[in-house]
Design a protein around this motif. Structure first.
Motif, PDB file in Angstrom:
ATOM      1  N   ASN A 190      33.553  50.504  14.588  1.00 28.24           N
ATOM      2  CA  ASN A 190      32.530  49.445  14.231  1.00 28.24           C
ATOM      3  C   ASN A 190      31.930  49.954  13.186  1.00 28.24           C
ATOM      4  O   ASN A 190      31.380  49.193  12.452  1.00 28.24           O
ATOM      5  N   SER A 191      31.734  50.824  13.432  1.00 23.06           N
ATOM      6  CA  SER A 191      31.037  51.692  11.970  1.00 23.06           C
ATOM      7  C   SER A 191      31.534  51.719  10.638  1.00 23.06           C
ATOM      8  O   SER A 191      30.584  51.663   9.717  1.00 23.06           O
ATOM      9  N   ASP A 220      31.174  48.002   9.872  1.00 24.51           N
ATOM     10  CA  ASP A 220      29.390  47.546   9.535  1.00 24.51           C
ATOM     11  C   ASP A 220      29.201  48.113   8.004  1.00 24.51           C
ATOM     12  O   ASP A 220      28.718  47.622   7.008  1.00 24.51           O
ATOM     13  N   ASN A 221      29.576  48.953   8.522  1.00 30.90           N
ATOM     14  CA  ASN A 221      29.185  49.757   6.675  1.00 30.90           C
ATOM     15  C   ASN A 221      30.205  49.181   5.334  1.00 30.90           C
ATOM     16  O   ASN A 221      29.467  48.971   4.499  1.00 30.90           O
ATOM     17  N   ARG A 234      28.814  45.781   5.115  1.00 33.81           N
ATOM     18  CA  ARG A 234      26.751  46.037   4.678  1.00 33.81           C
ATOM     19  C   ARG A 234      26.990  45.726   2.933  1.00 33.81           C
ATOM     20  O   ARG A 234      26.555  45.522   2.140  1.00 33.81           O
ATOM     21  N   ILE A 264      26.760  39.039   7.670  1.00 35.81           N
ATOM     22  CA  ILE A 264      27.183  40.037   7.867  1.00 35.81           C
ATOM     23  C   ILE A 264      27.196  39.924   9.430  1.00 35.81           C
ATOM     24  O   ILE A 264      28.282  40.325   9.942  1.00 35.81           O
ATOM     25  N   GLY A 283      31.360  40.390  10.383  1.00 33.76           N
ATOM     26  CA  GLY A 283      31.308  41.491  11.070  1.00 33.76           C
ATOM     27  C   GLY A 283      32.216  41.313  12.491  1.00 33.76           C
ATOM     28  O   GLY A 283      33.108  41.822  12.669  1.00 33.76           O
ATOM     29  N   ARG A 320      36.070  42.620  13.917  1.00 33.47           N
ATOM     30  CA  ARG A 320      36.334  43.230  14.998  1.00 33.47           C
ATOM     31  C   ARG A 320      37.362  42.107  15.912  1.00 33.47           C
ATOM     32  O   ARG A 320      37.951  42.878  16.316  1.00 33.47           O
TER      33      ARG A 320
END
Length: 121
Positions: A52-53, A56-57, A60, A82, A86, A90
């Motif tokens: 997830n991180s 997201d990174n 973004r 975003i 995202g 996922r």
């Protein structure tokens, strides 16, 4: 070290460079699908905190590089893009845990604008 599969990384790289109009259309399609089972399908997506991180990174940073372009189209497009990018990333990462119907529903915002996504496993 990356924790995402190659297909998910490739999707993010391609999605964040789509024209603003295509990203806005993907967002609108996500909203359209929400009452048709999109929320329930999104709730079925399970990725690790590390995945997830990383998603997201990547999303973004890719979209932040185009902030002026996105803002010129719509002041909300950066945050909308975003969310939709995202969410689909996922779903791609977790596709082996989704039904074919859930996967198709979750990836439709981008397939509707002509973007290819990996096949469901």
């Amino acid at each position: 070290m990356t924790v995402l599969d190659e297909e998910t990384r490739r999707f993010v790289q391609q999605a964040v460079v789509l024209p603003p109009k295509a990203l806005a259309q993907a967002w609108e399609r996500l909203l359209d699908l929400h009452p048709q089972g999109g929320r329930a399908a999104r709730d079925a997506v399970r990725v690790s905190a590390a995945q997830n991180s990383e998603i997201d990174n990547a999303v973004r940073s890719g979209l932040r590089a185009r902030l002026a372009d996105l803002d010129a189209h719509s002041p909300d497009l950066f945050s909308d893009a975003i969310v939709v990018t995202g969410s689909v990333a996922r779903a791609i990462q977790a596709r082996s845990n989704l039904t074919g119907e859930q996967y198709q529903l979750l990836t439709e915002p981008f397939t509707a604008v002509g973007m290819a996504v990996p096949e469901h496993r």
